[in-house]
Scaffold this motif. Structure first.
Motif, PDB file in Angstrom:
ATOM      1  N   VAL A 118      15.868  -0.326  -4.207  1.00 40.70           N
ATOM      2  CA  VAL A 118      14.652   0.342  -3.725  1.00 40.70           C
ATOM      3  C   VAL A 118      14.859   0.710  -2.249  1.00 40.70           C
ATOM      4  O   VAL A 118      15.131  -0.155  -1.418  1.00 40.70           O
ATOM      5  CB  VAL A 118      13.415  -0.583  -3.908  1.00 40.70           C
ATOM      6  CG1 VAL A 118      12.176   0.039  -3.275  1.00 40.70           C
ATOM      7  CG2 VAL A 118      13.181  -0.863  -5.384  1.00 40.70           C
ATOM      8  N   SER A 135       1.127   1.094  -8.602  1.00 43.46           N
ATOM      9  CA  SER A 135       0.448   2.386  -8.475  1.00 43.46           C
ATOM     10  C   SER A 135      -0.996   2.186  -8.007  1.00 43.46           C
ATOM     11  O   SER A 135      -1.499   2.943  -7.169  1.00 43.46           O
ATOM     12  CB  SER A 135       0.439   3.121  -9.824  1.00 43.46           C
ATOM     13  OG  SER A 135       1.747   3.325 -10.285  1.00 43.46           O
ATOM     14  N   CYS A 137       8.359  -1.518  -0.080  1.00 41.81           N
ATOM     15  CA  CYS A 137       8.304  -1.456  -1.552  1.00 41.81           C
ATOM     16  C   CYS A 137       9.274  -2.483  -2.139  1.00 41.81           C
ATOM     17  O   CYS A 137       9.004  -3.123  -3.153  1.00 41.81           O
ATOM     18  CB  CYS A 137       8.685  -0.073  -2.048  1.00 41.81           C
ATOM     19  SG  CYS A 137       7.841   1.265  -1.193  1.00 41.81           S
ATOM     20  N   TYR A 171      13.177   0.864 -16.577  1.00 39.06           N
ATOM     21  CA  TYR A 171      12.711   1.067 -17.961  1.00 39.06           C
ATOM     22  C   TYR A 171      13.871   1.066 -18.946  1.00 39.06           C
ATOM     23  O   TYR A 171      13.722   0.662 -20.094  1.00 39.06           O
ATOM     24  CB  TYR A 171      11.899   2.361 -18.079  1.00 39.06           C
ATOM     25  CG  TYR A 171      10.496   2.184 -17.542  1.00 39.06           C
ATOM     26  CD1 TYR A 171       9.521   1.519 -18.289  1.00 39.06           C
ATOM     27  CD2 TYR A 171      10.141   2.629 -16.273  1.00 39.06           C
ATOM     28  CE1 TYR A 171       8.244   1.325 -17.793  1.00 39.06           C
ATOM     29  CE2 TYR A 171       8.871   2.446 -15.766  1.00 39.06           C
ATOM     30  CZ  TYR A 171       7.921   1.788 -16.527  1.00 39.06           C
ATOM     31  OH  TYR A 171       6.658   1.586 -16.042  1.00 39.06           O
ATOM     32  N   ALA A 183      13.161   6.971  -5.808  1.00 38.65           N
ATOM     33  CA  ALA A 183      12.176   6.091  -6.470  1.00 38.65           C
ATOM     34  C   ALA A 183      12.256   6.286  -7.982  1.00 38.65           C
ATOM     35  O   ALA A 183      12.209   5.326  -8.757  1.00 38.65           O
ATOM     36  CB  ALA A 183      10.781   6.403  -5.950  1.00 38.65           C
ATOM     37  N   HIS A 235       4.358  -1.846 -12.840  1.00 35.30           N
ATOM     38  CA  HIS A 235       4.347  -0.479 -12.307  1.00 35.30           C
ATOM     39  C   HIS A 235       2.893  -0.033 -12.083  1.00 35.30           C
ATOM     40  O   HIS A 235       2.549   0.538 -11.037  1.00 35.30           O
ATOM     41  CB  HIS A 235       5.059   0.436 -13.324  1.00 35.30           C
ATOM     42  CG  HIS A 235       5.419   1.797 -12.824  1.00 35.30           C
ATOM     43  ND1 HIS A 235       6.269   2.623 -13.512  1.00 35.30           N
ATOM     44  CD2 HIS A 235       5.030   2.503 -11.730  1.00 35.30           C
ATOM     45  CE1 HIS A 235       6.416   3.772 -12.862  1.00 35.30           C
ATOM     46  NE2 HIS A 235       5.658   3.721 -11.769  1.00 35.30           N
ATOM     47  N   ALA A 236       2.034  -0.325 -13.056  1.00 35.83           N
ATOM     48  CA  ALA A 236       0.621   0.065 -12.947  1.00 35.83           C
ATOM     49  C   ALA A 236      -0.047  -0.627 -11.756  1.00 35.83           C
ATOM     50  O   ALA A 236      -0.852  -0.022 -11.039  1.00 35.83           O
ATOM     51  CB  ALA A 236      -0.111  -0.282 -14.245  1.00 35.83           C
ATOM     52  N   ARG A 247       0.833  -1.198   0.000  1.00 37.39           N
ATOM     53  CA  ARG A 247       0.000   0.000   0.000  1.00 37.39           C
ATOM     54  C   ARG A 247       0.872   1.254   0.000  1.00 37.39           C
ATOM     55  O   ARG A 247       2.091   1.146  -0.135  1.00 37.39           O
ATOM     56  CB  ARG A 247      -0.929  -0.007   1.209  1.00 37.39           C
ATOM     57  CG  ARG A 247      -0.205  -0.079   2.534  1.00 37.39           C
ATOM     58  CD  ARG A 247      -1.211  -0.141   3.664  1.00 37.39           C
ATOM     59  NE  ARG A 247      -0.604  -0.193   4.965  1.00 37.39           N
ATOM     60  CZ  ARG A 247      -1.278  -0.162   6.099  1.00 37.39           C
ATOM     61  NH1 ARG A 247      -2.580  -0.084   6.083  1.00 37.39           N
ATOM     62  NH2 ARG A 247      -0.672  -0.211   7.253  1.00 37.39           N
ATOM     63  N   PHE A 248       0.255   2.410   0.185  1.00 34.60           N
ATOM     64  CA  PHE A 248       1.007   3.663   0.175  1.00 34.60           C
ATOM     65  C   PHE A 248       2.041   3.663   1.298  1.00 34.60           C
ATOM     66  O   PHE A 248       1.745   3.292   2.430  1.00 34.60           O
ATOM     67  CB  PHE A 248       0.046   4.841   0.361  1.00 34.60           C
ATOM     68  CG  PHE A 248       0.741   6.164   0.426  1.00 34.60           C
ATOM     69  CD1 PHE A 248       1.163   6.806  -0.734  1.00 34.60           C
ATOM     70  CD2 PHE A 248       0.983   6.786   1.651  1.00 34.60           C
ATOM     71  CE1 PHE A 248       1.821   8.027  -0.674  1.00 34.60           C
ATOM     72  CE2 PHE A 248       1.627   8.014   1.723  1.00 34.60           C
ATOM     73  CZ  PHE A 248       2.050   8.634   0.547  1.00 34.60           C
ATOM     74  N   THR A 249       3.260   4.085   0.944  1.00 36.98           N
ATOM     75  CA  THR A 249       4.313   4.160   1.964  1.00 36.98           C
ATOM     76  C   THR A 249       4.915   5.557   2.051  1.00 36.98           C
ATOM     77  O   THR A 249       5.618   5.860   3.006  1.00 36.98           O
ATOM     78  CB  THR A 249       5.478   3.195   1.624  1.00 36.98           C
ATOM     79  OG1 THR A 249       6.015   3.583   0.356  1.00 36.98           O
ATOM     80  CG2 THR A 249       5.041   1.747   1.591  1.00 36.98           C
ATOM     81  N   GLY A 250       4.704   6.365   1.031  1.00 37.10           N
ATOM     82  CA  GLY A 250       5.320   7.691   1.012  1.00 37.10           C
ATOM     83  C   GLY A 250       6.678   7.694   0.326  1.00 37.10           C
ATOM     84  O   GLY A 250       7.316   8.736   0.203  1.00 37.10           O
ATOM     85  N   GLU A 269      11.899  12.598 -18.530  1.00 29.41           N
ATOM     86  CA  GLU A 269      10.584  13.220 -18.444  1.00 29.41           C
ATOM     87  C   GLU A 269       9.479  12.231 -18.784  1.00 29.41           C
ATOM     88  O   GLU A 269       8.418  12.236 -18.210  1.00 29.41           O
ATOM     89  CB  GLU A 269      10.495  14.387 -19.445  1.00 29.41           C
ATOM     90  CG  GLU A 269      11.334  15.590 -19.062  1.00 29.41           C
ATOM     91  CD  GLU A 269      10.881  16.226 -17.764  1.00 29.41           C
ATOM     92  OE1 GLU A 269       9.737  15.990 -17.359  1.00 29.41           O
ATOM     93  OE2 GLU A 269      11.689  16.941 -17.155  1.00 29.41           O
ATOM     94  N   SER A 270       9.760  11.414 -19.759  1.00 25.31           N
ATOM     95  CA  SER A 270       8.678  10.578 -20.249  1.00 25.31           C
ATOM     96  C   SER A 270       9.203   9.201 -20.598  1.00 25.31           C
ATOM     97  O   SER A 270      10.307   9.046 -21.086  1.00 25.31           O
ATOM     98  CB  SER A 270       8.091  11.227 -21.505  1.00 25.31           C
ATOM     99  OG  SER A 270       7.427  10.273 -22.268  1.00 25.31           O
ATOM    100  N   VAL A 323      15.091   4.447  -9.596  1.00 22.05           N
ATOM    101  CA  VAL A 323      14.862   3.009  -9.746  1.00 22.05           C
ATOM    102  C   VAL A 323      13.971   2.732 -10.959  1.00 22.05           C
ATOM    103  O   VAL A 323      14.290   1.891 -11.812  1.00 22.05           O
ATOM    104  CB  VAL A 323      14.232   2.410  -8.458  1.00 22.05           C
ATOM    105  CG1 VAL A 323      13.871   0.946  -8.672  1.00 22.05           C
ATOM    106  CG2 VAL A 323      15.180   2.542  -7.274  1.00 22.05           C
ATOM    107  N   TRP A 324      12.864   3.485 -11.066  1.00 22.26           N
ATOM    108  CA  TRP A 324      11.985   3.242 -12.223  1.00 22.26           C
ATOM    109  C   TRP A 324      12.724   3.524 -13.533  1.00 22.26           C
ATOM    110  O   TRP A 324      12.596   2.781 -14.504  1.00 22.26           O
ATOM    111  CB  TRP A 324      10.709   4.097 -12.131  1.00 22.26           C
ATOM    112  CG  TRP A 324       9.691   3.544 -11.163  1.00 22.26           C
ATOM    113  CD1 TRP A 324       9.132   4.191 -10.105  1.00 22.26           C
ATOM    114  CD2 TRP A 324       9.111   2.218 -11.170  1.00 22.26           C
ATOM    115  NE1 TRP A 324       8.240   3.355  -9.446  1.00 22.26           N
ATOM    116  CE2 TRP A 324       8.218   2.142 -10.082  1.00 22.26           C
ATOM    117  CE3 TRP A 324       9.262   1.091 -11.974  1.00 22.26           C
ATOM    118  CZ2 TRP A 324       7.469   0.995  -9.783  1.00 22.26           C
ATOM    119  CZ3 TRP A 324       8.527  -0.066 -11.686  1.00 22.26           C
ATOM    120  CH2 TRP A 324       7.642  -0.097 -10.599  1.00 22.26           C
TER     121      TRP A 324
END
Ligand code: FAD
Length: 437
Positions: free
Chosen positions: A364, A244, A369, A177, A169, A240-241, A160-163, A215-216, A172-173
């Motif tokens: 991470v 989220s 997470c 990718y 973060a 990832h989705a 769940r949400f951890t902040g 950025e993207s 890492v993403w």
């Protein structure tokens, strides 16, 4: 009815979301029940003893209470058969795990010490295994670690949400990718790592990436990619989705101190990006197919928690799930991937890159997470291994599936299933909020 294949795009009529939603409604109760069973609720992993092999992550550690994981300190809480003492017994000569060479030999040709003892089934022994098979898509949890890891109750450490957010973060993403840049120029792609530790060169590349702000993720778009590369991207984006979705579904309001379903979070991260949701469904279809493919082999699997009555029940529940999934038309067509003989190198590259993703998870900076990131990467790694390395007709040559892999696979499926349900509920909330405007 048609299977989702890696060529499908968001708009493909063939990508039948409603079929997958119906399937999910039908199997959710079984899956929910299964993930609560001891065998699937306890996961052993190396959460604290592995350093990030790619960059110095000391400044991106999440200190929030919500980032912490409650590990099981008291061995009395773990089913006896998995306790260190029992595991060391299982590592005795009779029950020693066969190495890759011995595993290739037919059981009766193996030296005696590699044959399993009469009362010790393979699934009980795999727990102590730290070997990497060349057919693995994930780095085994024990690799390069000083200890065999900690037991964690997945039921008591919900995702769940951890902040956890910000540059740590993001780095890492970005690194994950970038693993998808198969055929871009050398500066844009991270070489697949074959050894146990990242080379200096690799570390430098990651540090360099850390300074860039991406950025993207369009940089890693699906255009001009072959189906295997598209599949790789979709797996990561779908994971990832799903992460989220969970953090939006169970979000913490720091001012009121309450947990709530954060609709704005869902809209910002998912609703406005149908491709991300599509990738989540893609993962559901992929994992469904992998579990269906295990239907027969799991019939002879021993679920050892030390409590025969509970093990019998677990086996019945697994059989209900796998037979249900095996009875529907195939949801994912893996046979079209890696078919071209010129693609042999690509398969190896794909595998190495996926292993790199599993290594990146050690970077991470939030324990919880990291736990779920590692578990889900291991789950997809297990699914890929089953899809591309398992032969349904000739089971004797199939690679082994460790207990941790099976636990990760089922829990990853559980996470996807929960995400799909949550997305359906969020969609209804969006409809209500738009209707009331
Ligand atoms: P991020 O989610 O960090 O995304 C970064 C960028 O990636 C976005 O700007 C967008 O361009 C792109 N992107 C986003 N989603 C997708 C997608 N599905 N497909 C393709 N591109 C996409 N936080 C928690 O609260 N709880 C957790 O359990 C948790 N687990 C995590 C596990 C891992 C492995 C990592 C790396 C992070 C985790 N986080 C978790 C942090 C969380 O994922 C976000 O990084 C954080 O909330 C900050 O979000 P953000 O808005 O900056 O976008």
């Amino acid at each position: 009815q048609c299977a989702i294949d890696p060529k499908s795009t968001v708009t493909d009529a063939c990508t039948s979301y409603s079929n997958l939603d119906s399937l999910n409604r039908a199997i959710r109760p079984i899956l929910d029940d299964l993930t609560q069973a001891d065998f699937f609720a306890y996961y052993r992993l190396n959460l604290y003893n592995k350093v990030c092999p790619f960059w110095n992550d000391e400044n991106s550690i999440c200190g929030n209470r919500a980032c912490a994981v409650d590990t099981i300190e008291d061995e009395g809480d773990i089913p006896p058969i998995w306790r260190a003492e029992e595991l060391s017994k299982l590592e005795g000569a009779r029950a020693q795990h066969p190495g890759p060479k011995q595993r290739k030999e037919r059981p009766e040709q193996r030296p005696l010490q590699y044959q399993l003892g009469q009362n010790v089934d393979e699934s009980c022994v795999f727990e102590a295994d730290d070997e990497c098979d060349e057919r693995d898509y994930c780095v085994p949890e024990d690799e390069g670690a000083a200890t065999k890891g900690d037991y964690v109750s997945l039921v008591n450490n919900t995702e769940r949400f951890t902040g956890y957010a910000g540059p740590g973060a993001r780095q890492v993403w970005d690194a994950i990718y970038k693993e998808n840049c198969f055929s871009k120029s050398a500066t844009a792609s991270i070489p697949a790592q074959t050894g146990r530790h990242a080379s200096k060169e690799l570390k430098n590349i990651f540090q360099e990436y850390g300074r860039q702000h991406v950025e993207s993720k369009d940089d890693y778009s699906l255009n001009d990619q072959c189906i295997e590369q598209r599949a790789f991207y979709r797996i990561i984006s779908g994971m990832h989705a799903s992460i989220s979705t969970h953090l939006c579904w169970d979000y913490f309001n720091q001012s009121s101190g309450e947990w709530f379903k954060n609709l704005e979070c869902y809209k910002e991260r998912l609703h406005n990006y149908p491709d991300r949701i599509s990738n989540l469904y893609f993962n559901y279809a992929l994992v469904t197919r992998a579990i269906a493919k295990l239907d027969k082999s799991l019939q002879s699997y021993t679920f050892c928690s030390g409590d025969p009555a509970q093990d019998f029940e677990t086996k019945q529940k697994v059989a209900r799930l796998t037979s249900e999934l095996a009875s529907i038309p195939s949801t994912f067509d893996e046979s079209i991937m890696f078919q071209d003989p010129s693609m042999i190198d690509l398969k190896d590259d794909f595998k190495q890159r996926f292993r790199n993703v599993s290594r990146i998870m050690d970077c991470v900076g939030c324990d919880k997470c990291r736990l779920w990131g590692k578990l889900q990467t291991a789950g997809y790694g297990a699914a890929l291994k089953v899809l591309f390395e398992f032969d349904e007709q000739n089971a004797a040559d199939n690679p082994s599936l460790r207990r941790t892999e099976l636990v990760a696979l089922i829990n990853t499926f559980g996470r996807l299933s929960h995400s799909m349900k949550a997305i359906g509920d969020f969609r209804s909330m969006v409809a209500v909020s738009e209707g009331s405007k």
